[in-house]
Scaffold this active site. Structure first.
Site, PDB file in Angstrom:
ATOM      1  N   THR A 194       0.830  -1.212   0.000  1.00  0.00           N
ATOM      2  CA  THR A 194       0.000   0.000   0.000  1.00  0.00           C
ATOM      3  C   THR A 194       0.862   1.258   0.000  1.00  0.00           C
ATOM      4  OG1 THR A 194      -1.633  -1.225   1.275  1.00  0.00           O
ATOM      5  CG2 THR A 194      -1.854   1.172   1.258  1.00  0.00           C
ATOM      6  N   LYS A 200       6.232   1.900  12.623  1.00  0.00           N
ATOM      7  CA  LYS A 200       6.099   2.284  14.034  1.00  0.00           C
ATOM      8  C   LYS A 200       6.457   1.146  14.975  1.00  0.00           C
ATOM      9  CE  LYS A 200       1.805   1.232  12.339  1.00  0.00           C
ATOM     10  NZ  LYS A 200       0.987   1.655  11.209  1.00  0.00           N
ATOM     11  N   VAL A 247       3.597   7.711  12.444  1.00  0.00           N
ATOM     12  CA  VAL A 247       2.579   8.150  13.407  1.00  0.00           C
ATOM     13  C   VAL A 247       1.513   8.976  12.698  1.00  0.00           C
ATOM     14  CG1 VAL A 247       2.140   9.420  15.539  1.00  0.00           C
ATOM     15  CG2 VAL A 247       4.315   8.214  15.250  1.00  0.00           C
ATOM     16  N   GLY A 307      -0.293   8.603  10.028  1.00  0.00           N
ATOM     17  CA  GLY A 307      -0.331   8.652   8.558  1.00  0.00           C
ATOM     18  C   GLY A 307       0.024   9.996   7.968  1.00  0.00           C
ATOM     19  N   ILE A 350      -0.783  13.009   8.790  1.00  0.00           N
ATOM     20  CA  ILE A 350      -0.677  14.194   9.664  1.00  0.00           C
ATOM     21  C   ILE A 350       0.798  14.452   9.980  1.00  0.00           C
ATOM     22  CG2 ILE A 350      -1.296  15.179  11.901  1.00  0.00           C
ATOM     23  CD1 ILE A 350      -3.730  13.343  11.975  1.00  0.00           C
ATOM     24  N   GLY A 391     -11.363  -5.141   4.917  1.00  0.00           N
ATOM     25  CA  GLY A 391      -9.906  -4.988   4.819  1.00  0.00           C
ATOM     26  C   GLY A 391      -9.378  -3.796   5.592  1.00  0.00           C
ATOM     27  N   GLU A 442      -5.374  -4.542  10.349  1.00  0.00           N
ATOM     28  CA  GLU A 442      -4.039  -5.074  10.073  1.00  0.00           C
ATOM     29  C   GLU A 442      -4.146  -6.593   9.848  1.00  0.00           C
ATOM     30  OE1 GLU A 442      -0.969  -3.390  10.308  1.00  0.00           O
ATOM     31  OE2 GLU A 442      -1.742  -1.451  10.954  1.00  0.00           O
ATOM     32  N   LYS A 458       2.636   4.133  18.353  1.00  0.00           N
ATOM     33  CA  LYS A 458       2.696   5.536  17.906  1.00  0.00           C
ATOM     34  C   LYS A 458       2.872   6.465  19.109  1.00  0.00           C
ATOM     35  CE  LYS A 458      -0.284   4.304  14.028  1.00  0.00           C
ATOM     36  NZ  LYS A 458      -1.670   4.153  13.586  1.00  0.00           N
TER      37      LYS A 458
END
Ligand code: NAP
Ligand code: HSE
Length: 428
Positions: free
Chosen positions: A14, A107, A134, A136, A138, A189, A192, A207
């Site tokens: 991804t 992480k 941490v 994504g 942001i 989906g 994890e 995180k």
């Protein structure tokens, strides 16, 4: 123009595929902003033949990420495989020893091995960057290490796992049980590969441990986090909390106290009308408090191809521009060894118990709480068909020791069925 910055990317899932897309699609923009080209020279994943929706034909292929990390035509090793040990750690260490800087979204690896990796990087005069690890998309690592560098950070809080926030939000909006929404999220989906990482609060705690280290200048201390997942949050508690004006969130909180570093990741109640209470679905929100800046809130996508690749590129661009900071914002040798606070800072609590509906029962509970030093702020008893009444209590601010003493005393009253639910309330 300076020489191109050459990336070797290990992991083309991804996030990795998202990074390849940005580097290919935004070549001109990146080069204009960095003052040099950013190029990919080599890639690695488990399967060479898998279609990843991007053209990889111009890049060298390595089956072994360690070999990729050691290639002469790689300046920056971009680790996007995941996993706290195994190939991710081996290749990261190999990259540093081979004289490469590292960018990672991992992480789990940083929460477990952050200090050792930071020390290794400094020994070799290399750096590790991890904006994507941490929250994504942001830019919270940058906010802490750069934007707030002049502040003493007093507190870090937030919703750091989108999957848990999705589950809790969906339970409330659809009136479904935890089990039902878990199955739904898994099917879509959203979780994890090992869902326990999400619902057990482990991913979010990884995180938080990273943020704490930067915020308080301490060595990453995952083991010091009081950790509880969302598996035991019931639709009853979600509905009762809503009735009292709250929402339940998996909330991370870290603060430095006179007793040591206090870190917790647990389901908590927040006012339904607060910014955290209004945070629905898979979104993340991080709240930072500094002595000069006051409180700031950062909200955005905590996962997904685009947001996470965007964060990886933030690190890549810093390296292309020659911006080099110590891994956790200050030299690894200056990070203090963690001292974990033994008890939590006082807070109000939400209590739910099943009480025998007979004369004097409430009085016994009130006495047990009072004897332990827990004061009742609000209380509500609900309709019931059998002999047991659902009772909710919101306490005034109380110490965690007093709360534990009260909970320990409740069975001896002889009027409470089973173990009461106790959740911390954060007024944020
Ligand atoms: P993913 O989709 O599962 O992709 C992992 C990639 O690593 C795959 O391409 C896989 O190869 C490759 N890989 C695994 N083991 C390998 C090995 N031994 N040798 C070579 N390649 C190997 O994972 P992801 O979601 O992109 O996540 C990557 C990292 O980003 C993780 O650390 C994750 O925690 C972090 N992250 C992810 C998100 C997100 O939204 N997904 C958000 C923030 C952080 P194959 O494709 O051939 O199987
Ligand atoms: N499982 C994580 C989440 C992915 O749901 O937030 C991003 O780290």
């Amino acid at each position: 123009m300076a020489d191109p910055l050459r990336l070797g990317i290990a992991g083309l899932g991804t996030v990795g595929a998202g990074v390849v897309k940005i580097v290919r699609q935004k070549a001109d923009l990146l080069s204009a902003r960095a003052g040099r080209e950013v190029v990919i020279t080599a890639v690695s994943a488990r399967s060479k033949s898998k279609d990843r929706g991007v053209n990889l034909s111009s890049y060298a292929w390595e089956d072994d990420p360690v070999k990729l990390a050691q290639r002469d035509d790689v300046d920056v090793f971009v680790e996007l495989m995941g996993g706290e040990d195994g190939p991710a750690k081996a290749a990261t260490e190999a990259a540093i020893k081979a004289g490469k800087d590292v960018v990672t979204a991992n992480k789990a690896m940083l929460a477990m091995h952050g200090q050792a990796l930071a020390e290794l990087a400094e020994k070799h005069n290399k750096i590790i960057r991890f904006e994507a690890a941490v929250a994504g998309g942001i830019p919270v690592i940058k906010a802490l290490t750069e934007g707030l560098a002049g502040n003493t950070i007093t507190r870090v809080m937030g919703v750091m796992n989108g999957s848990c926030n999705y589950i809790l939000t969906r339970m409330q909006s659809a009136g479904l049980t935890y089990k039902e929404v878990f199955a739904e999220a898994d099917g879509l989906g959203y979780l994890e590969a090992d869902p326990q990482l999400d619902v057990g609060g482990i991913d979010a705690a990884h995180k938080l441990a990273i943020l704490s280290s930067i915020a308080f200048g301490t060595q990453v201390n995952f083991a010091g986090i009081a950790l509880e997942g969302i598996e035991n949050v019931t639709i009853e508690d979600i509905n009762h909390a809503a009735d009292m004006g709250f929402k339940i969130k998996l909330l991370g909180s870290a603060q430095m106290t006179g007793r040591g570093l206090e870190q917790s990741m647990a389901p908590c109640l927040v006012p339904a009308t607060s910014p955290l209470g209004q945070l629905d679905g898979g979104t993340n929100m991080i709240v930072l408090e500094g002595d000069h800046v006051g409180q700031i809130m950062l909200r955005g996508a905590g996962a997904g191809e685009g947001p996470t690749a965007s964060a990886v590129m933030s690190d890549v661009m810093d390296l292309a521009r020659g911006i080099r900071l110590p891994t956790f914002g200050q030299p690894a040798a200056t990070l203090e060894a963690p001292k974990t606070a033994a008890a939590a800072t006082p807070a109000p609590y939400y209590l739910r118990m099943s009480l025998q509906d007979k004369p004097g029962a409430l009085a016994k509970v009130a006495t047990a709480l009072g004897d332990a030093g827990v004061s009742i702020d609000r209380m509500r008893q609900y309709d019931h068909a059998d002999a047991m009444a659902p009772v909710l209590i919101v306490t005034h601010t109380t110490s965690s020791e007093a709360l534990v003493a009260a909970l320990d005393a409740l069975p001896a009253t002889g009027v409470v069925n089973g173990a009461p639910v106790a959740l911390r309330i954060e007024q944020i």
